[in-house]
Design a protein around this motif. Structure first.
Motif, PDB file in Angstrom:
ATOM      1  N   GLY A  82      80.001  -2.046 -68.021  1.00  0.00           N
ATOM      2  CA  GLY A  82      81.252  -2.505 -67.433  1.00  0.00           C
ATOM      3  C   GLY A  82      81.392  -2.201 -65.952  1.00  0.00           C
ATOM      4  O   GLY A  82      82.189  -2.828 -65.259  1.00  0.00           O
ATOM      5  N   GLN A  83      80.621  -1.229 -65.434  1.00  0.00           N
ATOM      6  CA  GLN A  83      80.679  -0.885 -64.015  1.00  0.00           C
ATOM      7  C   GLN A  83      79.571  -1.569 -63.210  1.00  0.00           C
ATOM      8  O   GLN A  83      79.379  -1.277 -62.034  1.00  0.00           O
ATOM      9  CB  GLN A  83      80.570   0.634 -63.829  1.00  0.00           C
ATOM     10  CG  GLN A  83      81.789   1.404 -64.317  1.00  0.00           C
ATOM     11  CD  GLN A  83      81.851   1.493 -65.833  1.00  0.00           C
ATOM     12  OE1 GLN A  83      80.864   1.773 -66.485  1.00  0.00           O
ATOM     13  NE2 GLN A  83      83.023   1.211 -66.385  1.00  0.00           N
ATOM     14  N   GLY A  84      78.807  -2.433 -63.829  1.00  0.00           N
ATOM     15  CA  GLY A  84      77.752  -3.161 -63.133  1.00  0.00           C
ATOM     16  C   GLY A  84      76.418  -2.448 -63.101  1.00  0.00           C
ATOM     17  O   GLY A  84      75.488  -2.921 -62.464  1.00  0.00           O
ATOM     18  N   GLY A  85      76.299  -1.309 -63.786  1.00  0.00           N
ATOM     19  CA  GLY A  85      75.033  -0.590 -63.838  1.00  0.00           C
ATOM     20  C   GLY A  85      74.076  -1.213 -64.843  1.00  0.00           C
ATOM     21  O   GLY A  85      74.499  -1.781 -65.852  1.00  0.00           O
ATOM     22  N   ILE A  86      72.798  -1.119 -64.561  1.00  0.00           N
ATOM     23  CA  ILE A  86      71.778  -1.676 -65.455  1.00  0.00           C
ATOM     24  C   ILE A  86      71.579  -0.723 -66.629  1.00  0.00           C
ATOM     25  O   ILE A  86      71.226   0.438 -66.452  1.00  0.00           O
ATOM     26  CB  ILE A  86      70.441  -1.869 -64.715  1.00  0.00           C
ATOM     27  CG1 ILE A  86      70.610  -2.824 -63.534  1.00  0.00           C
ATOM     28  CG2 ILE A  86      69.359  -2.386 -65.677  1.00  0.00           C
ATOM     29  CD1 ILE A  86      69.420  -2.869 -62.590  1.00  0.00           C
ATOM     30  N   VAL A  87      71.793  -1.223 -67.839  1.00  0.00           N
ATOM     31  CA  VAL A  87      71.577  -0.423 -69.048  1.00  0.00           C
ATOM     32  C   VAL A  87      70.476  -1.009 -69.921  1.00  0.00           C
ATOM     33  O   VAL A  87      70.060  -0.394 -70.902  1.00  0.00           O
ATOM     34  CB  VAL A  87      72.874  -0.241 -69.867  1.00  0.00           C
ATOM     35  CG1 VAL A  87      73.888   0.582 -69.094  1.00  0.00           C
ATOM     36  CG2 VAL A  87      73.463  -1.577 -70.289  1.00  0.00           C
ATOM     37  N   GLY A  88      70.000  -2.199 -69.581  1.00  0.00           N
ATOM     38  CA  GLY A  88      68.934  -2.826 -70.352  1.00  0.00           C
ATOM     39  C   GLY A  88      68.162  -3.822 -69.507  1.00  0.00           C
ATOM     40  O   GLY A  88      68.700  -4.413 -68.568  1.00  0.00           O
ATOM     41  N   ILE A  89      66.898  -3.990 -69.855  1.00  0.00           N
ATOM     42  CA  ILE A  89      66.007  -4.913 -69.161  1.00  0.00           C
ATOM     43  C   ILE A  89      65.261  -5.717 -70.215  1.00  0.00           C
ATOM     44  O   ILE A  89      64.831  -5.165 -71.223  1.00  0.00           O
ATOM     45  CB  ILE A  89      65.017  -4.139 -68.260  1.00  0.00           C
ATOM     46  CG1 ILE A  89      65.781  -3.306 -67.222  1.00  0.00           C
ATOM     47  CG2 ILE A  89      64.042  -5.091 -67.582  1.00  0.00           C
ATOM     48  CD1 ILE A  89      64.909  -2.377 -66.402  1.00  0.00           C
ATOM     49  N   TYR A  90      65.113  -7.013 -69.973  1.00  0.00           N
ATOM     50  CA  TYR A  90      64.412  -7.866 -70.927  1.00  0.00           C
ATOM     51  C   TYR A  90      63.616  -8.935 -70.194  1.00  0.00           C
ATOM     52  O   TYR A  90      63.899  -9.266 -69.046  1.00  0.00           O
ATOM     53  CB  TYR A  90      65.389  -8.499 -71.925  1.00  0.00           C
ATOM     54  CG  TYR A  90      66.432  -9.391 -71.281  1.00  0.00           C
ATOM     55  CD1 TYR A  90      66.241 -10.763 -71.179  1.00  0.00           C
ATOM     56  CD2 TYR A  90      67.608  -8.855 -70.772  1.00  0.00           C
ATOM     57  CE1 TYR A  90      67.190 -11.572 -70.595  1.00  0.00           C
ATOM     58  CE2 TYR A  90      68.565  -9.658 -70.177  1.00  0.00           C
ATOM     59  CZ  TYR A  90      68.355 -11.016 -70.095  1.00  0.00           C
ATOM     60  OH  TYR A  90      69.288 -11.823 -69.504  1.00  0.00           O
TER      61      TYR A  90
END
Length: 124
Positions: A58-66
């Motif tokens: 929700g804060q624009g941080g990257i939590v996943g990559i695909y």
């Protein structure tokens, strides 16, 4: 893909707060000295490019990559327990590596694409 995904996932886990850009994993300016979570952003072995899909919190941080690769995964069974949910994936884009991989429904999480040669898209 699993080896590279594991490295990306570990980099996200090592970074205390979700990074805003993939480049934040190359040099962590939040700590004194040189702290690298990755030496370079890896090339996606399925697309041959260093462009990745990103899942953001929700804060624009990257939590996943695909991977942005289209197509059905060749590997469908025999995953380690942390990636057991990949057995139900109908595309490589459902293989999300990150901080909350087993907790997030990839289709429900905010996503974007970060290209290394273009500015990062603005969040709504």
């Amino acid at each position: 893909m699993l080896t590279i995904g594991n490295g990306l996932q570990q980099a996200l886990l090592d970074h205390a707060a979700p990074p805003k850009e993939l480049d934040d994993l190359l040099k962590d300016n939040r700590v004194p000295g040189l702290k690298r979570h990755l030496r370079r952003v890896p090339i996606d072995p399925l697309t041959g490019r260093d462009t990745w899909g990103l899942v953001r919190d929700g804060q624009g941080g990257i939590v996943g990559i695909y991977s942005l690769a289209k197509g059905t995964p060749i590997k469908r069974t025999g995953f380690e327990s942390r990636w057991a949910h990949f057995e139900q994936a109908n595309s490589y884009q459902a293989w999300v590596f990150g901080k909350r991989t087993t907790l997030m429904a990839p289709s429900a999480a905010p996503r974007d694409i970060q290209r290394r040669d273009a500015p990062m898209p603005q969040l709504r």
